[in-house]
Design an enzyme around this catalytic site. Sequence first.
Site, PDB file in Angstrom:
ATOM      1  N   ASP A 152      10.347  -3.657 -25.730  1.00 28.66           N
ATOM      2  CA  ASP A 152      11.058  -4.892 -26.075  1.00 28.66           C
ATOM      3  C   ASP A 152      11.623  -5.596 -24.847  1.00 28.66           C
ATOM      4  O   ASP A 152      11.762  -4.996 -23.767  1.00 28.66           O
ATOM      5  CB  ASP A 152      12.250  -4.570 -26.999  1.00 28.66           C
ATOM      6  CG  ASP A 152      11.809  -4.182 -28.389  1.00 28.66           C
ATOM      7  OD1 ASP A 152      10.597  -3.971 -28.600  1.00 28.66           O
ATOM      8  OD2 ASP A 152      12.690  -4.080 -29.270  1.00 28.66           O
ATOM      9  N   ASP A 153      12.012  -6.846 -25.081  1.00 24.41           N
ATOM     10  CA  ASP A 153      12.866  -7.632 -24.157  1.00 24.41           C
ATOM     11  C   ASP A 153      12.164  -8.159 -22.914  1.00 24.41           C
ATOM     12  O   ASP A 153      12.787  -8.847 -22.120  1.00 24.41           O
ATOM     13  CB  ASP A 153      14.114  -6.846 -23.715  1.00 24.41           C
ATOM     14  CG  ASP A 153      15.036  -6.540 -24.881  1.00 24.41           C
ATOM     15  OD1 ASP A 153      14.764  -7.031 -26.000  1.00 24.41           O
ATOM     16  OD2 ASP A 153      16.018  -5.808 -24.683  1.00 24.41           O
ATOM     17  N   HIS A 203       9.745 -11.354 -30.202  1.00 19.41           N
ATOM     18  CA  HIS A 203      11.105 -10.779 -30.218  1.00 19.41           C
ATOM     19  C   HIS A 203      12.120 -11.929 -30.159  1.00 19.41           C
ATOM     20  O   HIS A 203      13.187 -11.775 -29.566  1.00 19.41           O
ATOM     21  CB  HIS A 203      11.266  -9.831 -29.024  1.00 19.41           C
ATOM     22  CG  HIS A 203      12.431  -8.883 -29.125  1.00 19.41           C
ATOM     23  ND1 HIS A 203      12.796  -8.228 -30.275  1.00 19.41           N
ATOM     24  CD2 HIS A 203      13.330  -8.454 -28.176  1.00 19.41           C
ATOM     25  CE1 HIS A 203      13.853  -7.456 -30.034  1.00 19.41           C
ATOM     26  NE2 HIS A 203      14.206  -7.581 -28.770  1.00 19.41           N
ATOM     27  N   HIS A 207      16.312 -14.124 -27.834  1.00 18.87           N
ATOM     28  CA  HIS A 207      16.959 -12.847 -28.151  1.00 18.87           C
ATOM     29  C   HIS A 207      18.240 -13.047 -28.959  1.00 18.87           C
ATOM     30  O   HIS A 207      19.275 -12.400 -28.714  1.00 18.87           O
ATOM     31  CB  HIS A 207      17.251 -12.038 -26.885  1.00 18.87           C
ATOM     32  CG  HIS A 207      17.317 -10.557 -27.146  1.00 18.87           C
ATOM     33  ND1 HIS A 207      18.489  -9.896 -27.421  1.00 18.87           N
ATOM     34  CD2 HIS A 207      16.344  -9.611 -27.214  1.00 18.87           C
ATOM     35  CE1 HIS A 207      18.241  -8.607 -27.609  1.00 18.87           C
ATOM     36  NE2 HIS A 207      16.947  -8.410 -27.494  1.00 18.87           N
ATOM     37  N   HIS A 294      12.143  -0.271 -23.745  1.00 20.70           N
ATOM     38  CA  HIS A 294      12.413  -1.628 -23.247  1.00 20.70           C
ATOM     39  C   HIS A 294      11.705  -1.850 -21.920  1.00 20.70           C
ATOM     40  O   HIS A 294      11.717  -0.965 -21.058  1.00 20.70           O
ATOM     41  CB  HIS A 294      13.925  -1.848 -23.137  1.00 20.70           C
ATOM     42  CG  HIS A 294      14.603  -1.801 -24.476  1.00 20.70           C
ATOM     43  ND1 HIS A 294      14.906  -0.613 -25.100  1.00 20.70           N
ATOM     44  CD2 HIS A 294      14.982  -2.795 -25.318  1.00 20.70           C
ATOM     45  CE1 HIS A 294      15.460  -0.880 -26.286  1.00 20.70           C
ATOM     46  NE2 HIS A 294      15.515  -2.195 -26.441  1.00 20.70           N
TER      47      HIS A 294
HETATM   48 ZN    ZN Z   1      15.813  -6.686 -27.746  1.00 16.24          ZN
END
Ligand code: ZN
Length: 342
Positions: A152-153, A203, A207, A294
């Site tokens: 993620d991210d 995602h 965020h 992540h």
């Molecule tokens: Zn996230």
Amino acid sequence: MRRIAKTILVAGVLAGLTLQPVYGAGQFPGAAGTETGRREATRVIRVGDGDGSGGSGGQEASSSQGASQDGNGSQRAGDITDAVAWADQAAQTVADALDQAVMDPAFQEAMAQAAAAEAEALAAANAAAQAAAAGAIRELDPTKPMIALTYDDGPQSSVGNRIMDVMNLYGGKCTFFMVGERVPSHAAEVQRMVNEGFEVANHTQDHKYLNRLGAAEIRSQVEACNNTIQSVCGVRPTLMRLPGGNKNATVLANVGMPVILWNVDTLDWKTRNAQSTISSVLGKVKDGDIILMHELYSATADATERLVPALVSQGFQLVTVSELAHYKGIPLNAGQIYNRIP
Ligand code: ZN
């Protein structure tokens, strides 16, 4: 330095030492190879060993009466000086041997060849990945366990490219849930994901925790992210992950995409420790699991570089979330939550 090169460095240094004995007989103080020379060497070693008591160089003292007439003290001082000089010379010879081993053109050539071979293997793996990426769903063995590693991210090129390299080397793929606003500044990385068969996923654009937003804002966050990713790499995501996993009925009613969460949380963002991330996965995962990591942290790339070979050697196929759903025969529906598949 990479592993292969390091191995060769050590081997090269050892070979250098073996081929270049630190002492040929002729280098001992005293005559080479003669009885006198050997005795001399033994004597110096004894004194050099630091036994300071008067009578001890013992055998030497009694067998060299002539020398002792000048007094044991001055002779011993001379012996110690010899021993120190010899030790210095020995240290210098070792240092020279090491220098020579490292500077040896053959050794350097071997190093260069190892580095080139390693780069070539990686390039071949990446090219093969690119060739195989035409269809997003690969041909896999449905009877063997599958797990989905997810990141993620990102995008974050410094980490994502390392993840893709090791995945390609071991025939794995994974899914990147990306923040739309970060995508343009890592465009080449995102294009690589698509070219090499990795899954690009949503995602949100910024965020945002969608459970704090109204319906229109939820839709806008999801759509903007899809639009950004598609504009950069040509592929529109089909899966999304909620920031923080935060959800409510409004979110699920408006998100408009399958919601992929996870059932194994590595807490990599919190520990930033590769071993901790590895320990949360190895020996615990099973067929159908979805693992959360992540893309922002180099420790996560470190962990992935060790996890991927370990998981593959345990018989796991490392797959994208879409591949997992495909092979498990599970339809992915908009507004529905998936923590693992099935
Ligand atoms: Zn996230």
